[in-house]
Design a protein around this motif. Sequence first.
Motif, PDB file in Angstrom:
ATOM      1  N   SER A 106      19.181   5.517  -4.485  1.00 32.37           N
ATOM      2  CA  SER A 106      19.421   4.790  -5.731  1.00 32.37           C
ATOM      3  C   SER A 106      19.775   3.341  -5.419  1.00 32.37           C
ATOM      4  CB  SER A 106      20.566   5.440  -6.507  1.00 32.37           C
ATOM      5  OG  SER A 106      20.988   4.609  -7.563  1.00 32.37           O
ATOM      6  N   SER A 119      20.872  -0.114  -7.643  1.00 31.08           N
ATOM      7  CA  SER A 119      21.203  -0.729  -8.927  1.00 31.08           C
ATOM      8  C   SER A 119      21.338  -2.225  -8.740  1.00 31.08           C
ATOM      9  CB  SER A 119      22.523  -0.161  -9.465  1.00 31.08           C
ATOM     10  OG  SER A 119      22.413   1.220  -9.722  1.00 31.08           O
ATOM     11  N   TYR A 154      22.870  -5.876 -10.451  1.00 28.52           N
ATOM     12  CA  TYR A 154      23.856  -6.435 -11.360  1.00 28.52           C
ATOM     13  C   TYR A 154      23.784  -7.950 -11.328  1.00 28.52           C
ATOM     14  CZ  TYR A 154      26.003  -1.786 -11.223  1.00 28.52           C
ATOM     15  OH  TYR A 154      26.238  -0.429 -11.316  1.00 28.52           O
ATOM     16  N   LEU A 185      30.422  -8.937 -14.397  1.00 24.35           N
ATOM     17  CA  LEU A 185      29.389  -8.113 -13.761  1.00 24.35           C
ATOM     18  C   LEU A 185      28.664  -7.304 -14.824  1.00 24.35           C
ATOM     19  CD1 LEU A 185      31.557  -6.972 -10.805  1.00 24.35           C
ATOM     20  CD2 LEU A 185      29.171  -7.588 -10.480  1.00 24.35           C
ATOM     21  N   PHE A 216      25.246  -4.848 -15.695  1.00 23.95           N
ATOM     22  CA  PHE A 216      24.207  -3.976 -15.144  1.00 23.95           C
ATOM     23  C   PHE A 216      22.833  -4.410 -15.632  1.00 23.95           C
ATOM     24  CE2 PHE A 216      22.283  -0.158 -13.665  1.00 23.95           C
ATOM     25  CZ  PHE A 216      21.460   0.327 -14.678  1.00 23.95           C
ATOM     26  N   GLU A 258      18.597   0.315 -12.735  1.00 19.10           N
ATOM     27  CA  GLU A 258      18.740   1.196 -11.580  1.00 19.10           C
ATOM     28  C   GLU A 258      17.414   1.867 -11.270  1.00 19.10           C
ATOM     29  OE1 GLU A 258      20.297   4.988 -12.197  1.00 19.10           O
ATOM     30  OE2 GLU A 258      20.546   5.449 -10.066  1.00 19.10           O
ATOM     31  N   ARG A 313      15.503   4.392 -13.664  1.00 15.85           N
ATOM     32  CA  ARG A 313      16.243   5.481 -14.291  1.00 15.85           C
ATOM     33  C   ARG A 313      17.169   4.984 -15.395  1.00 15.85           C
ATOM     34  NH1 ARG A 313      19.305   9.841 -10.487  1.00 15.85           N
ATOM     35  NH2 ARG A 313      20.601   8.048  -9.926  1.00 15.85           N
ATOM     36  N   ASN A 314      17.609   3.737 -15.284  1.00 18.69           N
ATOM     37  CA  ASN A 314      18.515   3.153 -16.265  1.00 18.69           C
ATOM     38  C   ASN A 314      18.169   1.693 -16.441  1.00 18.69           C
ATOM     39  OD1 ASN A 314      20.780   4.832 -17.318  1.00 18.69           O
ATOM     40  ND2 ASN A 314      21.046   5.252 -15.137  1.00 18.69           N
ATOM     41  N   LEU A 332      23.611  -9.103  -7.520  1.00 18.23           N
ATOM     42  CA  LEU A 332      24.098  -8.106  -6.576  1.00 18.23           C
ATOM     43  C   LEU A 332      23.282  -6.839  -6.679  1.00 18.23           C
ATOM     44  CD1 LEU A 332      27.795  -8.695  -7.530  1.00 18.23           C
ATOM     45  CD2 LEU A 332      26.960  -8.990  -5.190  1.00 18.23           C
ATOM     46  N   LEU A 368      22.897  11.156  -6.791  1.00 16.14           N
ATOM     47  CA  LEU A 368      22.591  12.552  -7.101  1.00 16.14           C
ATOM     48  C   LEU A 368      23.258  12.973  -8.403  1.00 16.14           C
ATOM     49  CD1 LEU A 368      23.083  13.945  -3.503  1.00 16.14           C
ATOM     50  CD2 LEU A 368      20.938  13.384  -4.651  1.00 16.14           C
ATOM     51  N   ALA A 369      22.480  13.470  -9.336  1.00 16.69           N
ATOM     52  CA  ALA A 369      22.996  13.861 -10.641  1.00 16.69           C
ATOM     53  C   ALA A 369      23.970  15.007 -10.526  1.00 16.69           C
ATOM     54  CB  ALA A 369      21.831  14.265 -11.549  1.00 16.69           C
ATOM     55  N   GLY A 370      25.118  14.875 -11.200  1.00 17.43           N
ATOM     56  CA  GLY A 370      26.093  15.950 -11.267  1.00 17.43           C
ATOM     57  C   GLY A 370      26.776  16.266  -9.960  1.00 17.43           C
ATOM     58  N   ASN A 428      28.003   9.486  -5.143  1.00 16.16           N
ATOM     59  CA  ASN A 428      27.500   8.463  -6.039  1.00 16.16           C
ATOM     60  C   ASN A 428      28.261   7.156  -5.949  1.00 16.16           C
ATOM     61  OD1 ASN A 428      25.290   9.778  -7.636  1.00 16.16           O
ATOM     62  ND2 ASN A 428      26.901  11.267  -7.919  1.00 16.16           N
ATOM     63  N   GLU A 429      29.085   7.023  -4.914  1.00 16.90           N
ATOM     64  CA  GLU A 429      29.782   5.760  -4.716  1.00 16.90           C
ATOM     65  C   GLU A 429      28.759   4.674  -4.450  1.00 16.90           C
ATOM     66  OE1 GLU A 429      33.829   7.665  -2.736  1.00 16.90           O
ATOM     67  OE2 GLU A 429      32.316   6.692  -1.476  1.00 16.90           O
ATOM     68  N   GLN A 430      28.930   3.565  -5.160  1.00 13.58           N
ATOM     69  CA  GLN A 430      27.991   2.466  -5.019  1.00 13.58           C
ATOM     70  C   GLN A 430      28.541   1.450  -4.028  1.00 13.58           C
ATOM     71  OE1 GLN A 430      26.150   0.764  -8.479  1.00 13.58           O
ATOM     72  NE2 GLN A 430      26.321   2.675  -9.613  1.00 13.58           N
TER      73      GLN A 430
END
Lengths: 118, 116
Positions: free
Chosen positions: A31, A33, A35, A43, A45, A48, A55-56, A90, A97-99, A105-107
Motif C-alpha cells: 500500500s 498513500s 499526502y 496534512l 490525504f 492510496e 483504493r481510496n 509525502l 491488509l484489510a481487517g 497497517n502502520e504507515q
Amino acid sequence: KAGVTQTPRYLIKTRGQQVTLSCSPISGHRSVSWYQQTPGQGLQFLFEYFSETQRNKGNFPGRFSGRQFSNSRSEMNVSTLELGDSALYLCASSFGLAGARSSYNEQFFGPGTRLTVL
Amino acid sequence: QQQVKQSPQSLIVQKGGISIINCAYENTAFDYFPWYQQFPGKGPALLIAIRPDVSEKKEGRFTISFNKSAKQFSLHIMDSQPGDSATYFCAASKLNYGGSQGNLIFGKGTKLSVKP
C-alpha cells in the motif's frame, strides 16, 4: 531495512507545467498513500494505491493523479500546476491488509518532495 | 469538515515537565488512532498508536489516553526533553472497513517546544 524513499526531494516548476513525483515503499509493503502538507491545511490525504489499484481517494481535483507499478513503486502526477499546489508531498507505505492487526497497517512516511510553483 | 480536531496549536514546556496534546474526533467508525512526530525537513514518524478497545497505551515516556464515549484521545509526554521539540500530529482511520486502511485523517498539529 530501507525506509520509504521519494524522488526528487526538491522541485521548482512554473504555473501551467506538470510534475511527476516518485515513491519507493518499504520492501514487502503493497500500500502506498500520498499526502499533501501545507502550513494552512496541514496534512491532507490525496489517494492510496494497493496492488496497482486506487483504493481510496481524497477530495482533490482531477489534476492530481497517481499510479502504482507491479513492484509497488508509485508515482503521482499533477497537471496544470497552480500556485496553490506548492507544498510538501509525502508518501507513506504499509502492508495495507484489510481487517488485520493495526501493526500491519502502520504507515511509514518518506521524507517528502518539496514542490514550489512559481 | 474537519474530522479530527487537535489542541493546542503550540505548547511550551519546561524540561522534565509533562506535555499534553488533545484530539477529538467525530466519526465513530474510526478505529485506529496513531500519533506522529515530525521534525523540520523530515516526514512524520509514527510514535504510538491505539485501538478503541483499550483506554490507555504506554511506550516509554509516551502514553495515549483514549475516551471512547467522549470521542477524545490525548498524548502525554512524560519527563519532556529538548529533543522532543517537534510538531506532533494525531490521526484517525478506519482499519476494519474495506478500502479505508490507507486514509489517515490528521489533526492540524501541535508545535511543542521544550525549554532547557
